[in-house]
Design a protein around this motif. Structure first.
Motif, PDB file in Angstrom:
ATOM      1  N   VAL A  34       0.814  -1.218   0.000  1.00 18.16           N
ATOM      2  CA  VAL A  34       0.000   0.000   0.000  1.00 18.16           C
ATOM      3  C   VAL A  34       0.845   1.264   0.000  1.00 18.16           C
ATOM      4  N   ASP A  35       2.155   1.132   0.172  1.00 21.48           N
ATOM      5  CA  ASP A  35       3.023   2.306   0.089  1.00 21.48           C
ATOM      6  C   ASP A  35       3.253   2.721  -1.360  1.00 21.48           C
ATOM      7  N   LYS A  36       2.937   1.847  -2.286  1.00 21.69           N
ATOM      8  CA  LYS A  36       3.123   2.127  -3.703  1.00 21.69           C
ATOM      9  C   LYS A  36       1.810   2.368  -4.437  1.00 21.69           C
ATOM     10  N   ASP A  37       0.696   2.110  -3.771  1.00 25.92           N
ATOM     11  CA  ASP A  37      -0.585   2.118  -4.469  1.00 25.92           C
ATOM     12  C   ASP A  37      -1.677   2.716  -3.573  1.00 25.92           C
ATOM     13  N   THR A  38      -2.007   3.970  -3.824  1.00 25.05           N
ATOM     14  CA  THR A  38      -3.013   4.677  -3.029  1.00 25.05           C
ATOM     15  C   THR A  38      -4.370   4.003  -3.116  1.00 25.05           C
ATOM     16  N   GLU A  39      -4.713   3.481  -4.271  1.00 25.98           N
ATOM     17  CA  GLU A  39      -6.006   2.806  -4.429  1.00 25.98           C
ATOM     18  C   GLU A  39      -6.087   1.585  -3.519  1.00 25.98           C
TER      19      GLU A  39
END
Length: 84
Positions: A34-39
């Protein structure tokens, strides 16, 4: 068969601890960074109601974070959950 999903970040020590427990017990899991993907972070928050990581799910069942995973394993509940 349900999939175990761990929402986490690369440098989170609690995420690493949870992954170590899963790997030590040969439990397959899908890691969602989740640190790379806000969705994906938003999906994690919607599913769990929490913003902290890790958040761990088995299918639709929310296990919780690292502490809850360790408690479940210590009490023998993790094997029961995965066998269901």
């Amino acid at each position: 068969m349900a999939t175990l999903v761990l929402y986490g970040t690369k440098f989170c020590p609690f995420c690493l601890r949870a992954k170590q427990l899963l790997m030590r017990n040969d439990i397959a899991f899908e890691e969602v960074r989740v640190d790379k993907d806000t969705e994906q972070r938003n999906i994690m928050h919607e599913r769990s109601g929490r913003t902290s990581v890790p958040q761990i799910f088995y299918g639709d069942h929310h296990i919780g974070g690292s502490d809850e995973l360790y408690a479940l394993e210590r009490d023998g509940g993790l094997d029961k959950l995965l066998a269901s």
